[in-house]
Design a protein around this motif. Sequence first.
Motif, PDB file in Angstrom:
ATOM      1  N   THR A 286      -5.804  -9.695  12.264  1.00 31.78           N
ATOM      2  CA  THR A 286      -6.250  -9.444  10.895  1.00 31.78           C
ATOM      3  C   THR A 286      -5.292  -8.457  10.237  1.00 31.78           C
ATOM      4  O   THR A 286      -5.058  -7.364  10.750  1.00 31.78           O
ATOM      5  CB  THR A 286      -7.673  -8.881  10.889  1.00 31.78           C
ATOM      6  N   ILE A 287      -4.731  -8.869   9.113  1.00 34.95           N
ATOM      7  CA  ILE A 287      -3.775  -8.016   8.414  1.00 34.95           C
ATOM      8  C   ILE A 287      -4.497  -6.890   7.689  1.00 34.95           C
ATOM      9  O   ILE A 287      -4.052  -5.739   7.695  1.00 34.95           O
ATOM     10  CB  ILE A 287      -2.934  -8.847   7.432  1.00 34.95           C
ATOM     11  N   SER A 288      -5.621  -7.206   7.100  1.00 34.94           N
ATOM     12  CA  SER A 288      -6.378  -6.195   6.369  1.00 34.94           C
ATOM     13  C   SER A 288      -7.833  -6.637   6.246  1.00 34.94           C
ATOM     14  O   SER A 288      -8.151  -7.824   6.376  1.00 34.94           O
ATOM     15  CB  SER A 288      -5.766  -5.984   4.973  1.00 34.94           C
ATOM     16  N   SER A 289      -8.708  -5.678   6.000  1.00 34.61           N
ATOM     17  CA  SER A 289     -10.127  -5.987   5.804  1.00 34.61           C
ATOM     18  C   SER A 289     -10.758  -4.874   4.977  1.00 34.61           C
ATOM     19  O   SER A 289     -10.196  -3.776   4.851  1.00 34.61           O
ATOM     20  CB  SER A 289     -10.847  -6.129   7.148  1.00 34.61           C
ATOM     21  N   GLY A 290     -11.918  -5.169   4.405  1.00 31.85           N
ATOM     22  CA  GLY A 290     -12.589  -4.158   3.595  1.00 31.85           C
ATOM     23  C   GLY A 290     -13.803  -4.725   2.883  1.00 31.85           C
ATOM     24  O   GLY A 290     -14.297  -5.805   3.224  1.00 31.85           O
ATOM     25  N   ASP A 291     -14.266  -3.977   1.896  1.00 34.65           N
ATOM     26  CA  ASP A 291     -15.458  -4.359   1.145  1.00 34.65           C
ATOM     27  C   ASP A 291     -15.074  -4.943  -0.204  1.00 34.65           C
ATOM     28  O   ASP A 291     -14.039  -4.596  -0.786  1.00 34.65           O
ATOM     29  CB  ASP A 291     -16.365  -3.147   0.925  1.00 34.65           C
ATOM     30  N   HIS A 311     -13.139  -8.455  -6.661  1.00 33.92           N
ATOM     31  CA  HIS A 311     -12.681  -7.078  -6.851  1.00 33.92           C
ATOM     32  C   HIS A 311     -12.844  -6.325  -5.534  1.00 33.92           C
ATOM     33  O   HIS A 311     -13.966  -6.183  -5.030  1.00 33.92           O
ATOM     34  CB  HIS A 311     -13.496  -6.396  -7.955  1.00 33.92           C
ATOM     35  N   LEU A 312     -11.734  -5.860  -4.984  1.00 34.42           N
ATOM     36  CA  LEU A 312     -11.781  -5.139  -3.712  1.00 34.42           C
ATOM     37  C   LEU A 312     -12.188  -3.688  -3.955  1.00 34.42           C
ATOM     38  O   LEU A 312     -11.914  -3.111  -5.016  1.00 34.42           O
ATOM     39  CB  LEU A 312     -10.411  -5.190  -3.027  1.00 34.42           C
ATOM     40  N   ALA A 313     -12.815  -3.108  -2.949  1.00 34.46           N
ATOM     41  CA  ALA A 313     -13.305  -1.737  -3.099  1.00 34.46           C
ATOM     42  C   ALA A 313     -12.162  -0.726  -3.209  1.00 34.46           C
ATOM     43  O   ALA A 313     -12.319   0.330  -3.822  1.00 34.46           O
ATOM     44  CB  ALA A 313     -14.219  -1.379  -1.924  1.00 34.46           C
ATOM     45  N   ALA A 314     -11.010  -1.031  -2.620  1.00 31.64           N
ATOM     46  CA  ALA A 314      -9.860  -0.117  -2.660  1.00 31.64           C
ATOM     47  C   ALA A 314      -8.588  -0.935  -2.780  1.00 31.64           C
ATOM     48  O   ALA A 314      -8.534  -2.102  -2.372  1.00 31.64           O
ATOM     49  CB  ALA A 314      -9.822   0.754  -1.407  1.00 31.64           C
ATOM     50  N   ALA A 315      -7.584  -0.328  -3.361  1.00 34.68           N
ATOM     51  CA  ALA A 315      -6.287  -0.997  -3.485  1.00 34.68           C
ATOM     52  C   ALA A 315      -5.757  -1.356  -2.092  1.00 34.68           C
ATOM     53  O   ALA A 315      -5.785  -0.540  -1.176  1.00 34.68           O
ATOM     54  CB  ALA A 315      -5.293  -0.097  -4.211  1.00 34.68           C
ATOM     55  N   ASP A 316      -5.289  -2.592  -1.956  1.00 31.84           N
ATOM     56  CA  ASP A 316      -4.833  -3.088  -0.660  1.00 31.84           C
ATOM     57  C   ASP A 316      -3.468  -3.762  -0.850  1.00 31.84           C
ATOM     58  O   ASP A 316      -3.392  -4.935  -1.207  1.00 31.84           O
ATOM     59  CB  ASP A 316      -5.847  -4.082  -0.095  1.00 31.84           C
ATOM     60  N   ASP A 317      -2.403  -3.010  -0.607  1.00 29.07           N
ATOM     61  CA  ASP A 317      -1.063  -3.563  -0.824  1.00 29.07           C
ATOM     62  C   ASP A 317      -0.594  -4.429   0.331  1.00 29.07           C
ATOM     63  O   ASP A 317       0.476  -5.048   0.257  1.00 29.07           O
ATOM     64  CB  ASP A 317      -0.056  -2.440  -1.071  1.00 29.07           C
ATOM     65  N   LEU A 318      -1.389  -4.519   1.421  1.00 27.93           N
ATOM     66  CA  LEU A 318      -1.033  -5.389   2.539  1.00 27.93           C
ATOM     67  C   LEU A 318      -1.347  -6.849   2.250  1.00 27.93           C
ATOM     68  O   LEU A 318      -0.795  -7.751   2.878  1.00 27.93           O
ATOM     69  CB  LEU A 318      -1.758  -4.954   3.814  1.00 27.93           C
ATOM     70  N   GLN A 320      -0.955 -10.165   0.484  1.00 29.06           N
ATOM     71  CA  GLN A 320       0.124 -10.804  -0.260  1.00 29.06           C
ATOM     72  C   GLN A 320      -0.250 -12.243  -0.611  1.00 29.06           C
ATOM     73  O   GLN A 320      -1.094 -12.872   0.042  1.00 29.06           O
ATOM     74  CB  GLN A 320       1.412 -10.797   0.579  1.00 29.06           C
ATOM     75  N   GLU A 321       0.409 -12.752  -1.649  1.00 28.34           N
ATOM     76  CA  GLU A 321       0.186 -14.137  -2.052  1.00 28.34           C
ATOM     77  C   GLU A 321       0.478 -15.086  -0.895  1.00 28.34           C
ATOM     78  O   GLU A 321       1.426 -14.884  -0.132  1.00 28.34           O
ATOM     79  CB  GLU A 321       1.086 -14.509  -3.241  1.00 28.34           C
ATOM     80  N   GLY A 322      -0.339 -16.142  -0.785  1.00 33.24           N
ATOM     81  CA  GLY A 322      -0.127 -17.133   0.260  1.00 33.24           C
ATOM     82  C   GLY A 322      -0.846 -16.828   1.557  1.00 33.24           C
ATOM     83  O   GLY A 322      -0.874 -17.678   2.454  1.00 33.24           O
ATOM     84  N   MET A 323      -1.419 -15.633   1.681  1.00 28.97           N
ATOM     85  CA  MET A 323      -2.217 -15.333   2.871  1.00 28.97           C
ATOM     86  C   MET A 323      -3.586 -15.996   2.741  1.00 28.97           C
ATOM     87  O   MET A 323      -3.901 -16.639   1.735  1.00 28.97           O
ATOM     88  CB  MET A 323      -2.355 -13.819   3.040  1.00 28.97           C
ATOM     89  N   LYS A 324      -4.403 -15.826   3.767  1.00 32.17           N
ATOM     90  CA  LYS A 324      -5.744 -16.418   3.781  1.00 32.17           C
ATOM     91  C   LYS A 324      -6.783 -15.293   3.779  1.00 32.17           C
ATOM     92  O   LYS A 324      -6.735 -14.408   4.625  1.00 32.17           O
ATOM     93  CB  LYS A 324      -5.939 -17.289   5.026  1.00 32.17           C
ATOM     94  N   ILE A 325      -7.724 -15.362   2.821  1.00 33.06           N
ATOM     95  CA  ILE A 325      -8.787 -14.359   2.734  1.00 33.06           C
ATOM     96  C   ILE A 325     -10.124 -15.029   3.024  1.00 33.06           C
ATOM     97  O   ILE A 325     -10.432 -16.090   2.470  1.00 33.06           O
ATOM     98  CB  ILE A 325      -8.792 -13.658   1.359  1.00 33.06           C
ATOM     99  N   THR A 326     -10.904 -14.442   3.912  1.00 32.15           N
ATOM    100  CA  THR A 326     -12.186 -15.002   4.329  1.00 32.15           C
ATOM    101  C   THR A 326     -13.288 -14.006   3.998  1.00 32.15           C
ATOM    102  O   THR A 326     -13.168 -12.801   4.293  1.00 32.15           O
ATOM    103  CB  THR A 326     -12.188 -15.290   5.845  1.00 32.15           C
ATOM    104  N   PHE A 327     -14.364 -14.500   3.385  1.00 29.75           N
ATOM    105  CA  PHE A 327     -15.491 -13.652   2.984  1.00 29.75           C
ATOM    106  C   PHE A 327     -16.677 -13.870   3.909  1.00 29.75           C
ATOM    107  O   PHE A 327     -16.869 -14.946   4.482  1.00 29.75           O
ATOM    108  CB  PHE A 327     -15.909 -13.971   1.543  1.00 29.75           C
TER     109      PHE A 327
END
Length: 529
Positions: A286-291, A311-318, A320-327
């Motif tokens: 996992t590259i990054s995670s959060g609320d 809208h992420l709870a905090a700025a996440d510069d990790l 990047q476009e083209g990655m996969k985000i799962t909720f």
Amino acid sequence: MKQITKSDLGLDLTKGSEEQRAVLDSFAEMTVNAVNKALDGALDKEGIEKEFKGISEMLSKFDAAEFAQLKEDNASLCEQVKSLGDSIAKLQQKGFAPATVNNLDEEITSMLESPKFKDFMDGRARYANGFQIKAISLAGNYTGDNNISQNSPVVSSTVNDKISHIRDFAVVLQGDPEYPNITFQQVYDIDKNAQYVGENGVLPESALKVKEVTAETARVGTSMTISKRMLKSRIWLRSYLLNKLTQAVLDAEDTGVLFGSGIGNDLKGITKYDGVQTIEGLVSNTISSGDVTKIERVLDSDNNCVQVIAHLAAADDLVQEGMKITFSGFAANGGTASNMNTTFDVIKLNDTQILLEGAESLATAYDATTTAQTAIKYTVKHGAYHSIASPNSIDALEVAVAIMNYGNYHPTVIVVNPITLCAIRSEKNTTGDRLDVVKDLKGNPIIAGLRVMESTSIPVGKYFIGDFREGANIVEYSGLTLDWAEDVTTKKSNTVVLIAQEELIVPVYNPFAFAYGKLSDLKTAIKAS
């Protein structure tokens, strides 16, 4: 009046050694010049006597023993010049500029012919001045005097030198003697928060965090105690030792630049910096995670949803476009909201807002700041995860380069063990035919458009990839030097010490511009399931 020539003197200049003939020829020339000046009236009787008195004095100083010594010294000098000539030719083959080669020649010649070095070799000095050197190659110029076998010019060695070093692929800079450390500013966190606003709307704020980083000087070198008698009697030994001790320092430099522990006096290697990761880790983990604090539904004038923004709870510069985000954590609402517990392609608006393409018919409005709902979580993985069917080693390294470029880093070299490169070249298709996927450019292996450095400093099966232009440099605080030295102990044992050393700084400006991992694990990470 007819002038005389050297032949009129009746001297036989065909006998004796070349050096003797040259000296006699010089004296004959002086005599002819003096006589011809007198015949022309340019010299009177006193002038003629003065000229011949000078010639007589020079001849009286001529000593056969000294002449023999001169001949011997000249032969020794010829051997040294031949050795140095071979070394300089090797330097030119490695791409050194003529000016650099000339300077090197002058430095070595200056050292060998200096009074200090002669006194040192004759035992009248404790220390001989050294010279700075980049590379010296072995010259096979041994001539022995064993009369029962044919002499060979070859000097054999069971230990060969590496064909290349890390510095051959890096930017090498000259340090400033006044500053033994290099300090630079490093931006380690940034919030790039840019949004569209109305004419009089308030622009959002961006922010960054900066820290100061210092890279310190590390000293590396070696020394060798040598018999003074052997050093005098074996001409080839000088160039051999210059070569071997230089290579020993460069070998240690390679290991230090890549894997140095940074503990005590040890150089801190690039792979020991936080931020240097494995490509397989970037792909699999996992590259990054959060609320998620808000799911925004953007409506048109007909109240139709045209966009969904997370809208992420905090700025996440990790992210990047083209990655996969799962909720996860969406509560069921009419049988549709739970469908948001899935994976989307990342379309990044800024470091806090992610556009969820294809979620227009799935999402319901959500705002954690105004409603007491179960928290929504997100996790992000790389788009290369399980993306290639039946990958081979070239596919894996192509992915590694692509991921570095994906992060806006631009690697300059891939480093692998020679056995690893051989295994890559030997990979076959399902019918047993070699793939021949490694290209060669002027004898240099090329993978993914990058030169491949074969190095035994790296374990078999591992890879190192990185940017030696902007990610890190090698700074020579004190360049590689070679010095002859002697103390009381060596004096009593009739030995001398050759010292090779350098001081260098390796500032790693951006650890994320490098990766070090295992090729088989990378192939597993990208293999489509």
